[in-house]
Design a protein around this motif. Structure first.
Motif, PDB file in Angstrom:
ATOM      1  N   UNK A 430      43.142  35.500  40.362  1.00  0.00           N
ATOM      2  CA  UNK A 430      41.810  36.113  40.266  1.00  0.00           C
ATOM      3  C   UNK A 430      41.392  36.717  41.613  1.00  0.00           C
ATOM      4  N   UNK A 431      41.760  36.061  42.700  1.00  0.00           N
ATOM      5  CA  UNK A 431      41.427  36.572  44.031  1.00  0.00           C
ATOM      6  C   UNK A 431      42.144  37.904  44.306  1.00  0.00           C
ATOM      7  N   UNK A 432      43.437  37.995  43.893  1.00  0.00           N
ATOM      8  CA  UNK A 432      44.160  39.256  44.083  1.00  0.00           C
ATOM      9  C   UNK A 432      43.498  40.377  43.287  1.00  0.00           C
ATOM     10  N   UNK A 433      43.046  40.044  42.073  1.00  0.00           N
ATOM     11  CA  UNK A 433      42.381  41.059  41.263  1.00  0.00           C
ATOM     12  C   UNK A 433      41.088  41.508  41.926  1.00  0.00           C
ATOM     13  N   UNK A 434      40.332  40.514  42.477  1.00  0.00           N
ATOM     14  CA  UNK A 434      39.073  40.853  43.139  1.00  0.00           C
ATOM     15  C   UNK A 434      39.311  41.721  44.370  1.00  0.00           C
ATOM     16  N   UNK A 435      40.397  41.489  45.129  1.00  0.00           N
ATOM     17  CA  UNK A 435      40.689  42.287  46.321  1.00  0.00           C
ATOM     18  C   UNK A 435      41.011  43.739  45.935  1.00  0.00           C
ATOM     19  N   UNK A 446      30.890  42.152  46.207  1.00  0.00           N
ATOM     20  CA  UNK A 446      31.150  40.957  47.021  1.00  0.00           C
ATOM     21  C   UNK A 446      31.522  39.831  46.053  1.00  0.00           C
ATOM     22  N   UNK A 447      32.337  38.919  46.521  1.00  0.00           N
ATOM     23  CA  UNK A 447      32.785  37.850  45.620  1.00  0.00           C
ATOM     24  C   UNK A 447      32.945  36.547  46.381  1.00  0.00           C
ATOM     25  N   UNK A 448      33.003  35.454  45.592  1.00  0.00           N
ATOM     26  CA  UNK A 448      33.100  34.104  46.158  1.00  0.00           C
ATOM     27  C   UNK A 448      33.858  33.217  45.167  1.00  0.00           C
ATOM     28  N   UNK A 449      34.798  32.419  45.669  1.00  0.00           N
ATOM     29  CA  UNK A 449      35.569  31.470  44.835  1.00  0.00           C
ATOM     30  C   UNK A 449      35.438  30.082  45.442  1.00  0.00           C
ATOM     31  N   UNK A 486      30.128  38.579  42.406  1.00  0.00           N
ATOM     32  CA  UNK A 486      30.798  37.766  41.386  1.00  0.00           C
ATOM     33  C   UNK A 486      31.173  36.437  42.010  1.00  0.00           C
ATOM     34  N   UNK A 487      30.766  35.352  41.366  1.00  0.00           N
ATOM     35  CA  UNK A 487      31.043  34.010  41.890  1.00  0.00           C
ATOM     36  C   UNK A 487      31.896  33.243  40.874  1.00  0.00           C
ATOM     37  N   UNK A 488      32.956  32.604  41.369  1.00  0.00           N
ATOM     38  CA  UNK A 488      33.818  31.742  40.539  1.00  0.00           C
ATOM     39  C   UNK A 488      33.740  30.341  41.116  1.00  0.00           C
ATOM     40  N   UNK A 489      33.356  29.407  40.285  1.00  0.00           N
ATOM     41  CA  UNK A 489      33.183  28.026  40.768  1.00  0.00           C
ATOM     42  C   UNK A 489      33.900  27.069  39.811  1.00  0.00           C
ATOM     43  N   UNK A 503      32.004  31.511  35.745  1.00  0.00           N
ATOM     44  CA  UNK A 503      32.064  32.847  36.344  1.00  0.00           C
ATOM     45  C   UNK A 503      30.663  33.448  36.217  1.00  0.00           C
ATOM     46  N   UNK A 504      30.064  33.807  37.356  1.00  0.00           N
ATOM     47  CA  UNK A 504      28.672  34.275  37.381  1.00  0.00           C
ATOM     48  C   UNK A 504      28.619  35.672  38.031  1.00  0.00           C
TER      49      UNK A 504
END
Length: 592
Positions: A430-435, A446-449, A486-489, A503-504
């Motif tokens: 998911x991080x690679x997709x976000x990058x 902007x994103x956060x995991x 986008x936040x992934x927790x 996922x928010x």
């Protein structure tokens, strides 16, 4: 063994055993009660016969007693004996006159053999001979007659004639204050005591035995050889003779002291019992045969529909199962057949569904294989782009190409390999997709995991989180004016034993109508989307239910929360211990 252990044979044998037990118990009880009743009635009959015979005997004795009393009280006899008492001997003519007097009394009663009259000194004055009383009888009987003072004493058989029974009584002189005046002796024929009229009247085979005080038989119609002493001394109600046993009822006469015994063959009293036993055996045999037939028919009626159902089950083949068309009057059998038919319909439906799914899976695998034809060509090409960009110094584009290469390698793999990954691997993807998306959207994204260390090794099916991130960017960040986040927790759920994945986004959110349409699509309705195909969420939801539906039940699947201008939250829970679902997937993969 299996043939004899069938349900029909068990029912048949069980019914027969119960029936035999019931018939046996009922037969024993009936036989005991009825035989006891017959024996009781026979004993009552014998006792009644004995009482009647004894009464008849007492009546005969009373007649003899009355006759001798009349002779003893006759005026002429009284005067003649009174003269003898006074020393005046009777003349020949006086004694001759006694013949007419005594003859007239004898004529009133059958069975009188003769009558004799003696004086106090034992001289006989009638008949006219010189015999003395003590020569005719034992002195003990004379003494007994003196003691009884006028009561008739039966002495038993005549010593000179066994066919005659003798009795003696003392004569009391009425005009001399009942002074002893002599004796009257009567001789009775044995036939007088036969009592044959009782047997003829009752039409029975009872035997009557009359025994005097000395044990001598007075009269008897018993043909069997019987010891009289044994008969009188025994207290038993059954006496065994040489020929057969007899039931004995004894009656003692207070007048004569004689014993009257009524004997009935035991075989006669048990004749009704024998008939009863035969009747019970015949009826029992008939009942057993009838119950055997009824039990066989009943067991066949019960098991026949079950055997038909068994044949239908044996002939059933997967994909070609036919319902068993049968109507049974037995509710349980009808219900069983109905349940079987419902199972057949359901199995046919499931078989069809599996068949369609297999076709779909085959087509999907075919497309996947087609899409994976020589995937190394794609990877080598991307690698060539990377080295070319490196040589030109375009590092940003080079990093993007590397990210895309790794992204494709994660996605493009054999459908039966690497299907399950760790949460750390899934979030790295998911991080690679976000990058990559960050390179496209720039400052707008902007994103956060967030991933706790305790959750890194939890197994999860591949590509469950990335479609949700894609959905958040497509419908959240891109639909908003200005930058979005986008936040992934991933952390522990409020429910014990579960992992919560959320996922928010802070996009425009959804109104109630839009939210309800999304929920409706997740529950099986048509997919509605204004961008893309709208199947990403549905695919993730179905995969979650496929993998974890057995463990989580109705709580399994995606949860969507959204408010207008406040963004959207898409979350789901998975078991922290996913070994069961993972092992089941591996087994299915090995079978395929």
């Amino acid at each position: 063994m299996g043939r004899w252990n069938s349900l029909r044979n068990q029912i048949f044998v069980g019914f027969v055993l119960v029936m035999l037990m019931v018939l046996f118990i009922a037969g024993i009880v009936a036989y005991d009660r009825v035989s006891g009743l017959l024996k009781t009635n026979a004993e009552k009959h014998i006792h009644q016969t004995a009482v009647q015979a004894n009464g008849r005997l007492d009546a005969l004795i009373s007649q003899v007693n009355s006759l001798t009393a009349q002779v003893a009280d006759d005026p002429y006899v009284q005067r003649l004996l009174s003269n003898e008492k006074g020393g005046e001997s009777a003349t020949f003519n006086q004694r001759q006159a006694l013949l007419q007097i005594v003859g007239s009394y004898q004529s009133f009663m059958n069975g009188v053999q003769s009558m004799e009259i003696y004086t106090t000194n034992y001289s006989r004055i009638f008949p006219m001979d010189d015999r003395s009383l003590d020569g005719r009888l034992d002195r003990n009987w004379i003494t007994e007659a003196d003691k009884e003072k006028g009561r008739l004493i039966w002495t038993g058989p005549d010593p000179e004639d066994p066919g005659v029974i003798m009795a003696i009584r003392r004569v009391s002189l009425l005009d001399r204050a009942f002074e002893h005046g002599g004796y009257v002796v009567v001789r009775m024929q044995r036939s007088f005591f036969q009592l044959n009229d009782l047997d003829d009247a009752d039409d029975t085979l009872d035997s009557i035995l009359l025994v005097d005080t000395n044990g001598s038989v007075v009269t008897s119609n018993l043909e069997a050889d019987l010891n009289v002493e044994t008969l009188l001394s025994s207290d038993r109600s059954i006496v065994q003779t040489r020929d057969e046993p007899y039931i004995v009822v004894r009656q003692h006469s207070e007048i004569t002291g004689w014993t009257l015994a009524v004997l009935t063959p035991v075989s006669e009293t048990t004749e009704g019992v024998s008939i009863l036993r035969t009747a019970l055996l015949i009826s029992g045999l008939f009942g057993v045969v009838l119950f055997l037939i009824m039990s066989f028919l009943l067991s066949t009626m019960i098991t026949r529909p079950i055997r038909r159902l068994m044949r239908a089950m044996r002939s059933a083949r997967p994909g070609a199962m036919e319902p068993n068309i049968m109507v049974s009057s037995t509710m349980e059998i009808h219900k069983l057949n109905e349940v079987y038919n419902q199972m057949v319909y359901r199995l046919n439906e499931l078989t069809q569904e599996v068949y369609e799914k297999e076709i779909m899976q085959s087509r999907t695998e075919l497309k996947a294989l087609q899409s994976q034809i020589n995937p190394h060509f794609l990877f080598n090409t991307l690698e060539a782009f990377y080295w070319s960009l490196e040589d030109k110094g375009d590092e940003e584009m080079a990093r993007m190409v590397v990210a895309m290469s790794r992204l494709f390698r994660y996605i493009i793999s054999s459908p039966n390999k690497n299907e399950w990954v760790t949460l750390a691997d899934e979030l790295e993807h998911a991080e690679r997709y976000l990058r990559i998306m960050e390179m496209r959207l720039g400052e707008r994204l902007t994103w956060e995991i967030q991933l706790s260390d305790s959750m890194r090794t939890v197994k999860i099916p591949k590509l469950l989180i990335q479609p949700l991130v894609e959905n958040a960017i497509l419908h959240g960040v891109e639909s908003r004016i200005g930058p979005g986040k986008v936040s992934v927790r991933v952390d522990a759920s409020t429910k014990e034993g579960l992992v919560h994945i959320e996922v928010r986004d802070d996009g425009p959110g959804m109104n109630d109508q839009r939210l309800q349409s999304v929920v409706h699509a997740l529950n099986g309705g048509p997919a509605v989307s204004d961008k893309g195909t709208g199947v990403g969420l549905i695919n993730v939801d179905r995969r979650l239910k496929l993998y974890f539906g057995n463990q989580l039940g109705k709580a399994c699947g995606l949860s969507v929360k959204s408010e207008p201008d406040e963004g959207t939250i898409i979350s789901f829970d998975i078991p922290k211990d996913t070994e069961g679902a993972y092992d089941s997937w591996q087994n299915d993969s090995n079978r395929r």
